[in-house]
Scaffold this motif. Structure first.
Motif, mmCIF file in Angstrom:
data_model
loop_
_atom_site.group_PDB
_atom_site.id
_atom_site.type_symbol
_atom_site.label_atom_id
_atom_site.label_comp_id
_atom_site.label_asym_id
_atom_site.label_seq_id
_atom_site.Cartn_x
_atom_site.Cartn_y
_atom_site.Cartn_z
ATOM 1 N N CYS A 1 4.635 -27.796 -16.691
ATOM 2 C CA CYS A 1 5.407 -29.049 -16.620
ATOM 3 C C CYS A 1 4.957 -29.894 -15.431
ATOM 4 O O CYS A 1 4.638 -29.368 -14.361
ATOM 5 N N GLY A 2 4.934 -31.187 -15.632
ATOM 6 C CA GLY A 2 4.587 -32.130 -14.576
ATOM 7 C C GLY A 2 5.659 -33.180 -14.428
ATOM 8 O O GLY A 2 6.575 -33.288 -15.260
ATOM 9 N N ARG B 1 2.579 -32.821 -9.831
ATOM 10 C CA ARG B 1 3.150 -34.145 -9.547
ATOM 11 C C ARG B 1 2.035 -35.173 -9.738
ATOM 12 O O ARG B 1 0.989 -35.101 -9.087
ATOM 13 N N PHE B 2 2.249 -36.107 -10.640
ATOM 14 C CA PHE B 2 1.251 -37.134 -10.939
ATOM 15 C C PHE B 2 1.598 -38.428 -10.211
ATOM 16 O O PHE B 2 2.768 -38.791 -10.048
ATOM 17 N N VAL B 3 0.557 -39.147 -9.812
ATOM 18 C CA VAL B 3 0.751 -40.406 -9.109
ATOM 19 C C VAL B 3 -0.447 -41.306 -9.383
ATOM 20 O O VAL B 3 -1.567 -40.819 -9.571
ATOM 21 N N GLY B 4 -0.208 -42.597 -9.428
ATOM 22 C CA GLY B 4 -1.306 -43.544 -9.578
ATOM 23 C C GLY B 4 -1.915 -43.866 -8.226
ATOM 24 O O GLY B 4 -1.231 -43.872 -7.200
ATOM 25 N N SER B 5 -3.190 -44.131 -8.197
ATOM 26 C CA SER B 5 -3.846 -44.505 -6.941
ATOM 27 C C SER B 5 -3.284 -45.839 -6.459
ATOM 28 O O SER B 5 -2.779 -46.639 -7.251
ATOM 29 N N ILE C 1 -1.856 -34.661 -8.531
ATOM 30 C CA ILE C 1 -2.961 -35.223 -9.311
ATOM 31 C C ILE C 1 -2.858 -36.746 -9.238
ATOM 32 O O ILE C 1 -1.909 -37.344 -9.746
ATOM 33 N N GLU C 2 -3.838 -37.359 -8.596
ATOM 34 C CA GLU C 2 -3.861 -38.808 -8.427
ATOM 35 C C GLU C 2 -4.778 -39.419 -9.479
ATOM 36 O O GLU C 2 -5.968 -39.093 -9.551
#
Length: 599
Positions: free
Chosen positions: A160-161, A271-275, A301-302
């Motif tokens: 899961c993210g 944990r996902f994030v946009g640059s 994870i970017e």
């Protein structure tokens, strides 16, 4: 108001002075300067507050302690060195808790230095998150547990993210991030940032947009926001976009909450994030995630930002908001997620109405200074009315965007009637914007139709489309405008619409385009409209002869403009019960059309 406490301040010479407390006015430069000096001595700064109190030496009026509430968060608790043995901090917090209870705030949070932990725990607070330089506590011991239990109920199997997302509003860049992230996990949770006064789009609006966007994504769950994730409570500097020494502490506290409570409840390991190429504070937050979350077993994870196809520009909500508020509506629409588009149209419409309301002073009209020639309206009521109309404008935009032909007038009329009821509910029965709802709603439907069908959104096409839509409506018989139309034979709201607002396109819009970058441009536009419009509101109030004089007075002031003369005219119109409401509506409509037309 001064309230005596049970404390006495003992001076070096042995004198004892009573200590009193009082509310500190937030608009007083003099008192706030005292507060800022005390905060600086305590290595604190003053964020936006909605309530502030101080404790004073009754004899000398010296500020000895202060504290405030920013929403439901206690902030700015500081005590002077001379009074630190008197437990004034505890008394300040007790007073603030009482105020919060009176305001209906069920859970109060506080940021403080780690050395103050024992004091707040003794007053019923408990620790929620901690960083090296600060801790966060809350007063309701069960609040965090309730939210964690809610998150636990959403658990899914597999990897899961999570994405923590403000989506103010949702852009095509956000959709790109969501789709890239959900490809890399079995299930993706999107935690929506809670509401705060700095967001252009409300929590309800952002939630509705995101809910529609992910409803067909079978491995995505939208999670309700809370104060425990990138909120005004945990991370206030995020919303005011000021990178400072305290920002690092806010970042650390926010990520501590996520790692210790939120991620385990959802069984999130990614944990996902946009640059972030532009915003320094968001980039610092991303760096904090990379540094802190892996130590808690959470992979960060970017994902590189989605770029505009025709330009080498990343799509971001901040750029979209800047385009929207800067008069580049079509650019904002191009960057928006499809689900956000009706809400953006609605914001453009309500922004025009708000610009008219904010214009101060105005002759006989409600503004920031007074209620004009109205005993049943004020600035706050008009703001509430505009907010209520936003829902109807959004629905109109949705209807107009879902058909290749002209929107159905019967459906638009039904939305308009519902909007009128929402307005009356918000204003407790006062008709604040009925005329504006018709004119703006009709023009909005025409503009959305042109944009959706990819026809040129220029003045010629827009005027023609407005006229075609207006031709489908029947004349109402029970309005002041209809009565004036029969009595004086002058054109009413529907007549003006059936011309496609010819006077607006032929006179007022060119005038605005020529004047908009000059001093006092909005005042001059209002006066120009007043001097040329047959305003049925004025006719209804004072009759034909005085209405003609109003037009002449506006023309004279336009030619010899000063703010002093405008204020004097305001006083005269208030006394004579003159309110050029039709001109106000046309001012807002002119601003909206100027924002949406490409030429």
């Amino acid at each position: 108001m001064l309230t005596v406490t049970d404390c006495l301040l003992t001076l070096p010479n042995g004198e004892m002075h009573p200590i009193v407390w009082r509310e500190i006015p937030l608009n007083s430069t003099y008192f706030l300067k005292q507060v800022d000096h005390l905060l600086t001595d305590n290595e604190l700064n003053r964020p936006p507050l909605n309530y502030l109190i101080g404790m004073y030496d009754e004899e000398t009026d010296e500020l000895l302690a202060c504290g405030g509430l920013g929403g439901s968060t206690i902030q700015c608790v500081a005590v002077s060195p001379a009074a630190r043995s008197l437990n004034l901090a505890g008394k300040i917090v007790t007073l603030l808790l009482t105020r919060a209870s009176q305001a209906g705030l069920s859970n109060v949070t506080v940021f403080t230095k780690p050395e103050n932990k024992a004091l707040f725990i003794s007053m019923g607070f408990h620790l929620v998150a901690q960083a090296q330089r600060a801790i966060m506590l809350e007063h309701d011991r069960r609040a965090l547990k309730r939210y964690v239990d809610y998150l636990t109920s959403l658990q899914r199997g597999g990897v899961c993210g999570a994405i923590v997302m403000n989506a103010n509003p949702l852009t095509r860049g956000h959709l790109y991030l969501i789709n890239r992230a959900r490809e890399q996990v079995d299930h993706l949770f999107i935690i929506l940032v809670a509401d705060n006064p700095h967001n252009l789009f409300s929590y309800a609006e952002r939630h509705e947009i995101l809910e529609k966007a992910v409803q067909t994504m079978n491995n995505v769950t939208l999670v309700e926001g809370s104060i425990y994730s990138v909120s005004a409570a945990t991370f206030p500097s995020y919303f005011i976009k000021e990178k400072s020494a305290v920002s690092a502490t806010h970042i650390e506290l926010d990520l501590n909450l996520f790692a210790e409570h939120l991620a385990p409840a959802l069984k999130v390991s990614k944990r996902f994030v946009g640059s972030e190429p532009d915003d320094e504070l968001t980039a610092a937050y991303n760096e904090g995630m990379h540094r802190l979350l892996p130590t808690q077993g959470i992979e960060v994870i970017e994902i590189p930002r989605c770029k505009q196809a025709a330009e080498d520009n990343c799509i971001s909500a901040s750029r979209l908001r800047k385009a929207l508020t800067g008069g580049k509506l079509l650019q904002a629409l191009d960057w928006a997620a499809p689900e956000s588009v009706p809400f953006i149209w609605s914001k453009a419409a309500t922004a025009a109405l708000q610009a008219e309301l904010d214009l101060t002073p105005k002759p006989g009209l409600v503004d920031r200074h007074n209620s004009g020639a109205h005993s049943d309206m004020d600035y706050a009521l008009m703001r509430s009315s505009i907010c209520a109309l936003g829902q109807s404008f959004c629905r109109i935009a949705e209807v107009a965007s879902h058909t290749p032909t002209l929107p159905d007038c019967t459906q638009l009329a039904a939305i308009g009637r519902e909007g009128e009821q929402q307005m009356l509910k918000a204003t407790r029965g006062v008709n604040t914007h009925k005329g504006a709802l018709f004119a703006m709603g009709l023009t909005l439907a025409a503009a959305v139709h042109l944009h959706t069908t990819k026809l040129p959104l220029n003045t010629e096409h827009l005027q023609n489309t407005i006229a075609r839509l207006a031709a489908c409506f029947t004349r109402p018989a029970d309005t002041h405008g209809a009565t004036i139309h029969r009595q004086y034979g002058v054109p009413g709201a529907l007549d003006n619409a059936r011309t496609g607002y010819a006077q607006l396109f032929n006179q007022w819009l060119p005038f605005w385009k020529q004047q908009q970058h000059t001093p006092d441009a909005l005042y001059r536009l209002l006066l120009y409209i007043m001097s040329t419009l047959v305003d049925t509101n004025v006719l209804h109030r004072v009759g034909n002869r005085r209405a003609a004089e109003v037009k002449s007075e506006a023309k004279h002031l336009l030619e010899n403009f000063t703010l002093n003369q405008l204020e004097q005219l305001d006083r005269i119109y208030i006394e004579q019960n003159i309110s050029p409401g039709g001109a106000a509506d046309m001012l807002a409509l002119t601003l909206f059309i100027a924002a949406v037309c490409t030429e």
